[in-house]
Design a protein around this motif. Structure first.
Motif, PDB file in Angstrom:
ATOM      1  N   TRP A  44       0.837  -1.204   0.000  1.00 23.34           N
ATOM      2  CA  TRP A  44       0.000   0.000   0.000  1.00 23.34           C
ATOM      3  C   TRP A  44       0.871   1.252   0.000  1.00 23.34           C
ATOM      4  N   LEU A  45       2.037   1.183   0.622  1.00 20.84           N
ATOM      5  CA  LEU A  45       2.964   2.308   0.534  1.00 20.84           C
ATOM      6  C   LEU A  45       3.485   2.460  -0.891  1.00 20.84           C
ATOM      7  N   VAL A  46       3.744   1.329  -1.540  1.00 17.53           N
ATOM      8  CA  VAL A  46       4.166   1.377  -2.938  1.00 17.53           C
ATOM      9  C   VAL A  46       3.075   2.001  -3.795  1.00 17.53           C
ATOM     10  N   LEU A  47       1.818   1.655  -3.523  1.00 14.24           N
ATOM     11  CA  LEU A  47       0.703   2.241  -4.271  1.00 14.24           C
ATOM     12  C   LEU A  47       0.668   3.756  -4.090  1.00 14.24           C
ATOM     13  N   VAL A  48       0.936   4.222  -2.875  1.00 12.65           N
ATOM     14  CA  VAL A  48       0.962   5.667  -2.634  1.00 12.65           C
ATOM     15  C   VAL A  48       2.048   6.334  -3.477  1.00 12.65           C
ATOM     16  N   VAL A  49       3.244   5.730  -3.503  1.00 11.99           N
ATOM     17  CA  VAL A  49       4.346   6.305  -4.283  1.00 11.99           C
ATOM     18  C   VAL A  49       3.993   6.328  -5.766  1.00 11.99           C
ATOM     19  N   LEU A  50       3.415   5.241  -6.263  1.00 12.10           N
ATOM     20  CA  LEU A  50       3.051   5.182  -7.674  1.00 12.10           C
ATOM     21  C   LEU A  50       1.969   6.201  -8.014  1.00 12.10           C
ATOM     22  N   CYS A  51       1.014   6.389  -7.107  1.00 14.55           N
ATOM     23  CA  CYS A  51      -0.058   7.353  -7.359  1.00 14.55           C
ATOM     24  C   CYS A  51       0.463   8.787  -7.330  1.00 14.55           C
ATOM     25  N   VAL A  52       1.437   9.059  -6.441  1.00 15.37           N
ATOM     26  CA  VAL A  52       2.047  10.398  -6.424  1.00 15.37           C
ATOM     27  C   VAL A  52       2.763  10.648  -7.739  1.00 15.37           C
ATOM     28  N   SER A  53       3.451   9.634  -8.252  1.00 15.18           N
ATOM     29  CA  SER A  53       4.127   9.768  -9.548  1.00 15.18           C
ATOM     30  C   SER A  53       3.123  10.089 -10.648  1.00 15.18           C
ATOM     31  N   LEU A  54       2.049   9.315 -10.686  1.00 14.98           N
ATOM     32  CA  LEU A  54       1.032   9.527 -11.711  1.00 14.98           C
ATOM     33  C   LEU A  54       0.360  10.880 -11.548  1.00 14.98           C
ATOM     34  N   LEU A  55       0.146  11.289 -10.298  1.00 14.54           N
ATOM     35  CA  LEU A  55      -0.517  12.565 -10.037  1.00 14.54           C
ATOM     36  C   LEU A  55       0.293  13.724 -10.618  1.00 14.54           C
ATOM     37  N   LEU A  56       1.615  13.680 -10.426  1.00 12.01           N
ATOM     38  CA  LEU A  56       2.461  14.749 -10.958  1.00 12.01           C
ATOM     39  C   LEU A  56       2.373  14.814 -12.479  1.00 12.01           C
ATOM     40  N   VAL A  57       2.392  13.640 -13.133  1.00 16.61           N
ATOM     41  CA  VAL A  57       2.314  13.603 -14.590  1.00 16.61           C
ATOM     42  C   VAL A  57       0.964  14.117 -15.071  1.00 16.61           C
ATOM     43  N   ALA A  58      -0.124  13.709 -14.400  1.00 18.46           N
ATOM     44  CA  ALA A  58      -1.463  14.134 -14.809  1.00 18.46           C
ATOM     45  C   ALA A  58      -1.690  15.616 -14.542  1.00 18.46           C
ATOM     46  N   VAL A  59      -1.210  16.106 -13.399  1.00 18.66           N
ATOM     47  CA  VAL A  59      -1.384  17.526 -13.070  1.00 18.66           C
ATOM     48  C   VAL A  59      -0.680  18.399 -14.093  1.00 18.66           C
ATOM     49  N   ASP A  60       0.514  18.004 -14.517  1.00 16.10           N
ATOM     50  CA  ASP A  60       1.261  18.833 -15.455  1.00 16.10           C
ATOM     51  C   ASP A  60       0.602  18.896 -16.827  1.00 16.10           C
ATOM     52  N   ALA A  61      -0.306  17.967 -17.119  1.00 20.84           N
ATOM     53  CA  ALA A  61      -1.018  18.025 -18.393  1.00 20.84           C
ATOM     54  C   ALA A  61      -2.044  19.146 -18.417  1.00 20.84           C
ATOM     55  N   THR A  62      -2.498  19.618 -17.225  1.00 15.15           N
ATOM     56  CA  THR A  62      -3.564  20.625 -17.186  1.00 15.15           C
ATOM     57  C   THR A  62      -3.227  21.838 -16.333  1.00 15.15           C
ATOM     58  N   VAL A  63      -2.117  21.802 -15.582  1.00 11.03           N
ATOM     59  CA  VAL A  63      -1.826  22.890 -14.656  1.00 11.03           C
ATOM     60  C   VAL A  63      -1.610  24.213 -15.384  1.00 11.03           C
ATOM     61  N   LEU A  64      -1.204  24.136 -16.654  1.00 12.05           N
ATOM     62  CA  LEU A  64      -0.914  25.352 -17.410  1.00 12.05           C
ATOM     63  C   LEU A  64      -2.168  26.016 -17.965  1.00 12.05           C
ATOM     64  N   HIS A  65      -3.301  25.329 -17.922  1.00  9.88           N
ATOM     65  CA  HIS A  65      -4.493  25.838 -18.590  1.00  9.88           C
ATOM     66  C   HIS A  65      -4.940  27.196 -18.057  1.00  9.88           C
ATOM     67  N   VAL A  66      -4.982  27.358 -16.736  1.00  7.05           N
ATOM     68  CA  VAL A  66      -5.416  28.645 -16.185  1.00  7.05           C
ATOM     69  C   VAL A  66      -4.335  29.701 -16.343  1.00  7.05           C
ATOM     70  N   ALA A  67      -3.101  29.272 -16.661  1.00  9.32           N
ATOM     71  CA  ALA A  67      -2.015  30.235 -16.836  1.00  9.32           C
ATOM     72  C   ALA A  67      -1.877  30.698 -18.277  1.00  9.32           C
ATOM     73  N   VAL A  68      -2.701  30.160 -19.191  1.00  8.85           N
ATOM     74  CA  VAL A  68      -2.592  30.530 -20.603  1.00  8.85           C
ATOM     75  C   VAL A  68      -2.718  32.036 -20.818  1.00  8.85           C
ATOM     76  N   PRO A  69      -3.697  32.726 -20.195  1.00  8.05           N
ATOM     77  CA  PRO A  69      -3.753  34.186 -20.393  1.00  8.05           C
ATOM     78  C   PRO A  69      -2.501  34.909 -19.908  1.00  8.05           C
ATOM     79  N   ALA A  70      -1.951  34.493 -18.757  1.00  5.17           N
ATOM     80  CA  ALA A  70      -0.742  35.139 -18.236  1.00  5.17           C
ATOM     81  C   ALA A  70       0.459  34.866 -19.135  1.00  5.17           C
TER      82      ALA A  70
END
Length: 530
Positions: free
Chosen positions: A21-47
């Motif tokens: 379950w600790l391994v699952l947490v580490v893997l999910c954190v990895s995936l979360l960073l990759v998924a967040v970076d796919a959309t984190v820039l969207h609200v920054a497009v105007p800036a």
């Protein structure tokens, strides 16, 4: 490609006790960073638009190059992990992700930002293929593995939705580069923790590594999406700069498919696509991500530029989508057992299409109740679809090809996100630009330039000032809302196609646990495919 999982003698066996379950947490954190970076820039497009002044095509590349590069290189780095170790590639991906984040944060031009986003895509491609392969290793029991896959799927959807909220919070207090800078401390923590907790695994080295095939697939995907981007930028369909990439992409991808069918050790076992449930699930993942990421980008611009909300307020408005996706992820395993893949995925698509149609009532005035209802339906429907499709896809694949199926699913996820931005951006531009062709009192060159994007139209309106500037700003906002409505209707049509496609999935999900192998068969059981 198949390979046998191997662990170091000194390391505690993966999956033992609570460590899995600790391994699952580490893997999910990895995936979360990759998924967040796919959309984190969207609200920054105007800036970003205001600071770097990118053109329309450059702006599309800034947003889209990350998921495109990531999707293109998943197979390459997945097979490389078979040779040198999946954990090693994962940790190298962490390091590259951190370096690219620093480069993107301090980019002084659109070209530098595009290059940094491309490097982020390379890092993401190193990280993603290892997640489900390691997850399968540490969860040998099928019931527990199904639960873990449900958490993994929910994290993927939540990451895409959390991106705008995180970006909005950072933009409220810092400059746009902070949306990348936040990755660095997370990666500095992930490197030692991943090295300590994650098990190493690698293939047995059977068969040659088809580097040429992987590069061929990557080049084909790049060329095809480049052609779509040219269309999205308003280039003529018959223009050589549009036709050549589209044709080259189609030829390269067809050549890749032919090459894989003839090789004794292909990068991707295309025989899995002959299974109706498998190919249908992959198509459902592409359509679901196409709708989520493409609509989220347009919605973020609508909330900021049309309704005048701050980046943080924009992220908060999208937060109900996150909570709805989390709820669907937590209830996904139970719903799948009760309703089966066919009804679950079909219902998810229909609910999402209903949400999209409902959102066509959005206008130039704020309607909180409408947005709340639409985003809740959108988040729950999309996560329901993704969960059912992923589970059906992995269950349909042969046990010794589960890793390969996971890589195909991740490629579909990232590719759907990239094509969604390009395709829906094309539709949006095609519906938006004509509304600014003839604005009374505005010079023709100014009207033409304003047709590239809403942010550029506002900049030109501010430069013109007076009645002409006000007229251009008003016309641009009206044209954007019209384009948004057209894009939503196109998206709804695609989602309904997904609902019809889902009718090919199995009616019932078989929930029997995987048998526990005898000691002499343990190596065979741990064989995975990437």
């Amino acid at each position: 490609m198949s390979g046998t999982t191997t662990a170091t003698a000194r390391r505690r066996p993966a999956g033992a006790g609570a460590n899995r379950w600790l391994v699952l947490v580490v893997l999910c954190v990895s995936l979360l960073l990759v998924a967040v970076d796919a959309t984190v820039l969207h609200v920054a497009v105007p800036a970003v638009t205001e600071d770097l002044r990118p053109g329309g095509i450059a702006l599309l590349w800034i947003v889209d190059v990350y998921p495109l590069v990531c999707a293109s290189l998943l197979i390459l780095f997945g097979t490389l992990g078979d040779r040198v170790g999946r954990r090693r590639i994962l940790l190298l991906g962490y390091g590259l992700f951190g370096v690219a984040s620093a480069l993107a944060a301090f980019a002084g031009s659109a070209e530098v930002l595009i290059a940094a986003r491309a490097l982020l895509g390379v890092g993401g491609a190193m990280i993603m293929p290892a997640t489900l392969s390691i997850l399968r290793q540490v969860f040998p029991d099928r019931r527990e593995r199904a639960m873990a896959i449900g958490v993994w799927s929910a994290v993927a959807a939540v990451g895409a939705a959390v991106g705008p909220l995180l970006g909005g919070f950072l933009l409220e207090h810092f400059w746009w580069g902070s949306v990348f800078l936040v990755n660095i401390p997370l990666m500095l923590v992930s490197l030692p923790v991943g090295r300590l907790l994650l098990p190493e695994s690698k293939g047995d080295g059977t068969g040659p590594w088809d580097v040429a095939g992987a590069l061929m697939a990557a080049a084909g995907l790049f060329a095809a999406v480049l052609g779509v981007k040219r269309l999205g930028g308003g280039e003529p369909v018959a223009d050589a700069s549009t036709v050549v990439p589209l044709v080259a992409g189609a030829v390269l991808l067809a050549w890749f498919v032919r090459r894989q069918r003839r090789r004794a050790h292909p990068l991707v076992d295309l025989g899995m696509f002959r299974r109706p449930a498998f190919s249908t699930s992959v198509g459902c993942i592409v359509l679901a991500m196409l709708a989520l990421v493409g609509l989220e980008l347009i919605a973020a611009q609508y909330l900021q530029l049309v309704l005048g909300l701050s980046p943080l307020q924009t992220g908060l408005r999208l937060l109900p989508l996150t909570f709805a996706a989390m709820a669907a992820g937590l209830a996904g395993a139970r719903m799948l057992r009760r309703f089966g893949p066919r009804r679950m995925v079909c219902a998810g698509f229909c609910l999402t299409a209903g949400a999209v149609v409902l959102l066509t009532a959005m206008g130039r005035t704020d309607n909180c109740a409408l947005l709340l209802t639409g985003f809740v339906m959108l988040g729950f429907g999309l996560e329901t679809t993704l969960f059912g499709a992923y589970e059906s896809m992995l269950s349909e694949a042969p046990p010794d090809q589960a890793g390969g199926a996971a890589a195909i699913g991740e490629t579909s996820y990232q590719l759907g996100a990239g094509i969604g931005i390009a395709l829906l951006g094309t539709v949006m531009n095609a519906a938006y630009a004509p509304g600014l062709a003839h604005v009374p009192g505005v010079p023709a060159p100014a009207s033409s330039a304003a047709g590239h994007s809403l942010g550029e139209a506002y900049q030109i309106a501010a430069q013109l000032g007076g009645p002409a500037g006000a007229a251009l700003r008003n016309a641009a906002a009206g044209a954007f809302v019209h384009g948004l409505h057209v894009t939503l209707l196109v998206s709804a049509g695609l989602l309904l196609v997904g609902a019809v496609m889902a009718l090919r999935l199995p009616r019932v999900m078989q929930c029997e646990a995987a048998p526990v192998p005898a000691p002499r068969d343990a190596a065979v059981e741990s064989r995975v495919s990437v």
